[in-house]
Write a protein that holds these residues in place. Structure first.
Motif, PDB file in Angstrom:
ATOM      1  N   LEU A  21       0.822  -1.208   0.000  1.00 50.85           N
ATOM      2  CA  LEU A  21       0.000   0.000   0.000  1.00 50.85           C
ATOM      3  C   LEU A  21       0.856   1.257   0.000  1.00 50.85           C
ATOM      4  O   LEU A  21       0.548   2.235  -0.699  1.00 50.85           O
ATOM      5  CB  LEU A  21      -0.937  -0.004   1.210  1.00 50.85           C
ATOM      6  CG  LEU A  21      -2.084  -1.010   1.165  1.00 50.85           C
ATOM      7  CD1 LEU A  21      -2.866  -0.970   2.466  1.00 50.85           C
ATOM      8  CD2 LEU A  21      -3.012  -0.735  -0.019  1.00 50.85           C
ATOM      9  N   SER A  22       1.929   1.247   0.789  1.00 50.83           N
ATOM     10  CA  SER A  22       2.787   2.427   0.829  1.00 50.83           C
ATOM     11  C   SER A  22       3.447   2.669  -0.517  1.00 50.83           C
ATOM     12  O   SER A  22       3.574   3.809  -0.973  1.00 50.83           O
ATOM     13  CB  SER A  22       3.841   2.264   1.927  1.00 50.83           C
ATOM     14  OG  SER A  22       4.552   3.469   2.148  1.00 50.83           O
ATOM     15  N   ALA A  24       2.217   1.759  -3.488  1.00 46.18           N
ATOM     16  CA  ALA A  24       1.176   2.259  -4.390  1.00 46.18           C
ATOM     17  C   ALA A  24       0.912   3.735  -4.145  1.00 46.18           C
ATOM     18  O   ALA A  24       0.803   4.536  -5.095  1.00 46.18           O
ATOM     19  CB  ALA A  24      -0.108   1.450  -4.197  1.00 46.18           C
ATOM     20  N   TYR A  25       0.825   4.118  -2.886  1.00 46.58           N
ATOM     21  CA  TYR A  25       0.550   5.515  -2.535  1.00 46.58           C
ATOM     22  C   TYR A  25       1.619   6.444  -3.109  1.00 46.58           C
ATOM     23  O   TYR A  25       1.301   7.457  -3.751  1.00 46.58           O
ATOM     24  CB  TYR A  25       0.465   5.665  -1.019  1.00 46.58           C
ATOM     25  CG  TYR A  25       0.327   7.092  -0.554  1.00 46.58           C
ATOM     26  CD1 TYR A  25      -0.879   7.757  -0.649  1.00 46.58           C
ATOM     27  CD2 TYR A  25       1.426   7.781  -0.041  1.00 46.58           C
ATOM     28  CE1 TYR A  25      -1.014   9.076  -0.242  1.00 46.58           C
ATOM     29  CE2 TYR A  25       1.310   9.098   0.370  1.00 46.58           C
ATOM     30  CZ  TYR A  25       0.091   9.743   0.264  1.00 46.58           C
ATOM     31  OH  TYR A  25      -0.024  11.052   0.658  1.00 46.58           O
ATOM     32  N   LEU A  28       1.576   6.642  -6.980  1.00 48.16           N
ATOM     33  CA  LEU A  28       0.460   7.466  -7.442  1.00 48.16           C
ATOM     34  C   LEU A  28       0.730   8.946  -7.186  1.00 48.16           C
ATOM     35  O   LEU A  28       0.393   9.802  -8.017  1.00 48.16           O
ATOM     36  CB  LEU A  28      -0.832   7.023  -6.755  1.00 48.16           C
ATOM     37  CG  LEU A  28      -1.344   5.636  -7.173  1.00 48.16           C
ATOM     38  CD1 LEU A  28      -2.368   5.120  -6.176  1.00 48.16           C
ATOM     39  CD2 LEU A  28      -1.938   5.677  -8.575  1.00 48.16           C
ATOM     40  N   ARG A 168      -7.151   5.575   0.922  1.00 50.28           N
ATOM     41  CA  ARG A 168      -6.464   6.701   0.269  1.00 50.28           C
ATOM     42  C   ARG A 168      -5.912   6.281  -1.098  1.00 50.28           C
ATOM     43  O   ARG A 168      -6.002   7.023  -2.083  1.00 50.28           O
ATOM     44  CB  ARG A 168      -5.341   7.210   1.172  1.00 50.28           C
ATOM     45  CG  ARG A 168      -4.832   8.592   0.827  1.00 50.28           C
ATOM     46  CD  ARG A 168      -3.942   9.131   1.946  1.00 50.28           C
ATOM     47  NE  ARG A 168      -3.494  10.489   1.674  1.00 50.28           N
ATOM     48  CZ  ARG A 168      -4.192  11.587   1.935  1.00 50.28           C
ATOM     49  NH1 ARG A 168      -5.399  11.473   2.453  1.00 50.28           N
ATOM     50  NH2 ARG A 168      -3.693  12.784   1.662  1.00 50.28           N
ATOM     51  N   VAL A 169      -5.371   5.081  -1.158  1.00 48.60           N
ATOM     52  CA  VAL A 169      -4.823   4.561  -2.415  1.00 48.60           C
ATOM     53  C   VAL A 169      -5.935   4.379  -3.448  1.00 48.60           C
ATOM     54  O   VAL A 169      -5.774   4.706  -4.623  1.00 48.60           O
ATOM     55  CB  VAL A 169      -4.079   3.235  -2.148  1.00 48.60           C
ATOM     56  CG1 VAL A 169      -3.857   2.452  -3.425  1.00 48.60           C
ATOM     57  CG2 VAL A 169      -2.741   3.505  -1.454  1.00 48.60           C
ATOM     58  N   LYS A 170      -7.065   3.862  -2.997  1.00 43.12           N
ATOM     59  CA  LYS A 170      -8.208   3.731  -3.906  1.00 43.12           C
ATOM     60  C   LYS A 170      -8.654   5.089  -4.427  1.00 43.12           C
ATOM     61  O   LYS A 170      -8.961   5.252  -5.620  1.00 43.12           O
ATOM     62  CB  LYS A 170      -9.368   3.043  -3.187  1.00 43.12           C
ATOM     63  CG  LYS A 170      -9.178   1.562  -2.915  1.00 43.12           C
ATOM     64  CD  LYS A 170     -10.395   1.006  -2.194  1.00 43.12           C
ATOM     65  CE  LYS A 170     -10.293  -0.476  -1.918  1.00 43.12           C
ATOM     66  NZ  LYS A 170     -11.474  -0.993  -1.173  1.00 43.12           N
ATOM     67  N   ALA A 174      -5.947   3.807  -7.698  1.00 40.15           N
ATOM     68  CA  ALA A 174      -5.450   2.444  -7.816  1.00 40.15           C
ATOM     69  C   ALA A 174      -6.606   1.462  -7.949  1.00 40.15           C
ATOM     70  O   ALA A 174      -7.684   1.660  -7.382  1.00 40.15           O
ATOM     71  CB  ALA A 174      -4.611   2.073  -6.593  1.00 40.15           C
TER      72      ALA A 174
END
Length: 431
Positions: A21-22, A24-25, A28, A168-170, A174
């Motif tokens: 997740l980190s 991906a964040y 992005l 947050r990633v969504k 993502a």
């Protein structure tokens, strides 16, 4: 340095935990346009992932100044309540069994904390240690023990932190797909073109980031990660307090005993105290295509048996609890769990391309100390992907590096097979 991927490439991240997740964040945030995360768990955050826990220690006390500085940076990020809400709790971290004398071994962590200007209180005897706790807390004697309190640290509500970053990633665009257990790479000559899942579905990608934690080696046995990404199980227990007891212990610091590996948290919002041990842990080898691979045994794969810890761990935790909080040692353990980590021999992470498959990048081997970096560990991974990582760090985290040191906290004893030791029964949870 050459970038491994560009912003228009299709990025596939395997694993929706701390590293995944980190990463991906931060990708992005840097303008990457096509980021997909797949995870084996039908529900996210995965209930049996190491990052989905009641709490994790957030500390800057490291013998390695790199991690001290990175943790200091992470703590500043944790304090952003717009992003993390009340995930981070700055209770302070009481480090006992650690020297503060520069002439003695093991004092590097204290020196590194001093160097970053942390708020520290040296504790030279039992009376000084006792003074760090609220009145009314039942405490052990701490005879002959020294240590220090670092006020710039505490703990994070781990599961909540993961959930917040997932959302947050969504929101940043993502694609997140749950219930997709990766089983192998799909390759074309020396490159990987995708990942095949247990249900047969293939997810294509230009770059594949393996951030699947303790499932990495067993999910991709063809990469022969062996001891470089070793899944080890660590036992933890919880204690349910009454509301009156919880208020008495609410303001205690995190206690971290470096001499034994035992650690204890303050009560959380449900009045639960977690205690655990940072140690060599246990393996569970399962036959693979070539060599046996240590594979997690969790509540998802083995039901309630996946929560049972070794009897010897339950006994150890009871004894250590008596040394710190004797008043709580008379209470039953409410719950047990084996938390599965991914250990490297030297305790450093694996962040870099696999030597045999250049477009497969590993982001794993947290070695029991990655979660506190949830806000910024993905920044390191993104640097490696974009070819911006410091060459010194590239060598430090290289997947195929030569191990010049051994993390004695994780590899200092013989690694026992989980199947060779008796697991706790309900009777073992009683005082």
């Amino acid at each position: 340095m050459v970038a491994i991927a560009k912003q228009t490439d299709k990025i596939l991240i395997v694993g929706a935990g701390c590293f995944g997740l980190s990463t991906a964040y931060h990708l992005l945030q840097r303008g990457f346009l096509d980021v997909t995360i797949i995870d084996r768990s039908p529900s996210l955050p995965a209930p049996d992932a190491a990052s989905t826990d009641l709490n994790k220690i957030v500390r800057t006390s490291y013998n390695d100044s790199f991690y001290t500085k990175l943790a200091h940076e992470a703590i500043q990020a944790w304090k952003d309540t717009d992003t993390w809400g009340d995930t981070y709790h700055e209770s302070g971290v009481l480090v006992i069994g650690a020297s503060t004398n520069p002439s003695e071994a093991g004092a590097a962590a204290y020196a590194n904390d001093v160097a970053i200007g942390a708020r520290l209180t040296r504790l030279t005897d039992a009376q000084a240690i006792h003074s760090m706790f609220p009145t009314g807390v039942s405490l052990g004697p701490f005879t002959g023990i020294q240590g220090y309190l670092n006020q710039d640290g505490g703990w994070a509500f781990a599961a909540q932190g993961v959930a917040k970053l997932l959302e947050r990633v969504k929101a940043l665009g993502a694609t997140v797909v749950s219930g997709k257990a990766a089983t192998e790479l799909v390759r074309r000559e020396e490159r990987a073109i995708g990942v095949r899942c247990a249900d047969g579905e293939i997810f294509g990608a230009d770059l594949i980031v393996l951030a699947s934690g303790s499932w990495t080696a067993c999910s991709f046995p063809e990469l022969d990660l062996g001891l470089r990404c070793l899944a080890t199980g660590q036992g933890l227990v919880t204690i349910q307090l009454t509301s009156e007891e919880a208020e008495r212990y609410r303001d205690v610091p995190v206690v971290l005993d470096w001499s034994s590996g035992f650690y204890a948290f303050p009560p959380n919002h449900e009045n639960v105290i977690k205690i655990a041990v940072h140690s060599t842990g246990y393996s569970r080898y399962v036959s693979g295509p070539s060599n046996p691979v240590s594979t997690p045994q969790t509540v998802t794969s083995h039901g309630q048996d996946g929560l049972r810890i070794p009897q010897e761990v339950a006994k150890f935790l009871r004894e250590q609890l008596r040394n710190v909080y004797p008043g709580l040692a008379t209470k039953p353990f409410a719950m047990t769990r084996i938390c599965w980590y991914t250990d490297s021999p030297d305790g450093d992470w694996a962040i870099g391309p696999h030597p045999d498959v250049p477009n497969v990048l590993l982001a794993t081997a947290g070695s029991g100390h990655a979660f506190k970096f949830l806000p910024n560990i993905g920044n390191l991974v993104a640097d490696r992907i974009e070819g911006k990582m410091d060459p010194v760090l590239m060598e430090k985290f290289a997947v195929d590096r030569e191990f010049k040191k051994v993390d004695m906290s994780r590899r200092g004893e013989v690694l026992k097979d989980l199947g060779s030791v008796p697991l706790c029964t309900p009777e073992d949870l009683l005082p």
